[in-house]
Design an enzyme around this catalytic site. Sequence first.
Site, PDB file in Angstrom:
ATOM      1  N   TYR A 223      44.455  46.433  33.416  1.00 38.83           N
ATOM      2  CA  TYR A 223      44.018  47.211  34.584  1.00 38.83           C
ATOM      3  C   TYR A 223      43.467  48.547  34.118  1.00 38.83           C
ATOM      4  O   TYR A 223      43.856  49.068  33.064  1.00 38.83           O
ATOM      5  CB  TYR A 223      45.198  47.396  35.544  1.00 38.83           C
ATOM      6  CG  TYR A 223      44.888  48.185  36.797  1.00 38.83           C
ATOM      7  CD1 TYR A 223      43.763  47.895  37.571  1.00 38.83           C
ATOM      8  CD2 TYR A 223      45.722  49.221  37.207  1.00 38.83           C
ATOM      9  CE1 TYR A 223      43.489  48.622  38.717  1.00 38.83           C
ATOM     10  CE2 TYR A 223      45.450  49.948  38.360  1.00 38.83           C
ATOM     11  CZ  TYR A 223      44.323  49.643  39.106  1.00 38.83           C
ATOM     12  OH  TYR A 223      44.046  50.367  40.241  1.00 38.83           O
ATOM     13  N   TYR A 233      50.353  54.640  39.908  1.00 42.23           N
ATOM     14  CA  TYR A 233      50.602  53.484  39.040  1.00 42.23           C
ATOM     15  C   TYR A 233      51.461  53.980  37.883  1.00 42.23           C
ATOM     16  O   TYR A 233      50.973  54.260  36.791  1.00 42.23           O
ATOM     17  CB  TYR A 233      49.276  52.920  38.536  1.00 42.23           C
ATOM     18  CG  TYR A 233      49.376  51.556  37.880  1.00 42.23           C
ATOM     19  CD1 TYR A 233      49.549  50.411  38.654  1.00 42.23           C
ATOM     20  CD2 TYR A 233      49.256  51.414  36.506  1.00 42.23           C
ATOM     21  CE1 TYR A 233      49.615  49.158  38.058  1.00 42.23           C
ATOM     22  CE2 TYR A 233      49.317  50.170  35.902  1.00 42.23           C
ATOM     23  CZ  TYR A 233      49.500  49.041  36.680  1.00 42.23           C
ATOM     24  OH  TYR A 233      49.564  47.790  36.092  1.00 42.23           O
ATOM     25  N   SER A 273      47.341  40.898  46.115  1.00 42.64           N
ATOM     26  CA  SER A 273      48.287  39.803  45.914  1.00 42.64           C
ATOM     27  C   SER A 273      49.692  40.261  46.282  1.00 42.64           C
ATOM     28  O   SER A 273      49.957  41.451  46.476  1.00 42.64           O
ATOM     29  CB  SER A 273      48.270  39.341  44.452  1.00 42.64           C
ATOM     30  OG  SER A 273      48.736  40.378  43.608  1.00 42.64           O
TER      31      SER A 273
END
Length: 347
Positions: A223, A233, A273
């Site tokens: 990523y 993150y 997701s």
Amino acid sequence: MAAMTQTQSLAANVLRSSARRVSGSVRSGTVRANRLQVRAAASDRTLPIDLRGKRAFVAGVADDQGFGWAISKCLAEAGCEVILGTWVPALNIFETSLRRGKFDESRKLSDGSLMEFAKVYPLDAVFDTYADVPEDIRTNKRYAGNEKWTMQECADRVKEDFGTIDILVHSLANGPEVMKPLLETSRNGYLAALSASSYSKVSMIQRFGPLMNRGGAVISLTYLASEKIIPGYGGGMSSAKAALESDTQVLAYEAGRKWGVRVNTISAGPLGSRAAKAIGFIDDMINYSMSNAPLNEKPLLAMEIGQTAAFLCSPLASGITGTMVYVDNGLHCMGLATDSKSLERKD
């Protein structure tokens, strides 16, 4: 009499010359027609991704939403036999849903058939051998009824059941403190992120590499946070992705020399997701990408990552290794957020 003979000879030469020109024109026309036919025939040809006769082990599939599922489906579409490794606590729910047909719509291939899995193994990629498993995990009810689920045990079972594989897919990531800023991340949380998200790839190649046929391929997922700051993150996940990318290059060299396999990674854009939603701000990242990516009019689809993976695992990519491929609608190349309020001009 001589003059008549000369006239007849001249006429004959003219006729022969004309005949040659006509014949040449006919031959030339025939050649052009043949060339057109060749070009027409060539236009019907394709350059397919053909993985028939190949076998893949895909680690990290627990539902039909993520990149692991999309990669599995694209491999199956190309004719590959697919084996899964599913996280032990999620295995029962996954197999039950699969058996009851809850994934049937997602399993449909282009010919109308359903994607099949040759076998689904329990796997916890955090543990290399059973000796590494602490007592609280061994006695955990979520692991009850399963056995031989450490990395080495899983590789041994695949070898026993199938002998060899051609493709190895690492679709694994977990950071227990992912929602914490790095300054607030504990040592255990940081190391847990690296263990599950990056070292697991090293361990997987160590143990599955000897099973791989020469010319095989390894794929993982990374990523953009590995190289750019993505606030939110956290928990060491950005560090884990950076480590995975560095390891991709080293492993490409070592595994390439040792087993003749290729090792690449895909830097995928944000996807909503089930696993990604655990981060807490995935919808914001999708909206950001839709506003700022060069291809901002289309959402990123999991199948686009799957198709790229299928290509990288195929003979068409036989010269590609040690590489990171961005599949993010071009977001990685942007240096300025075009929707930033600081760019607004007051009249």
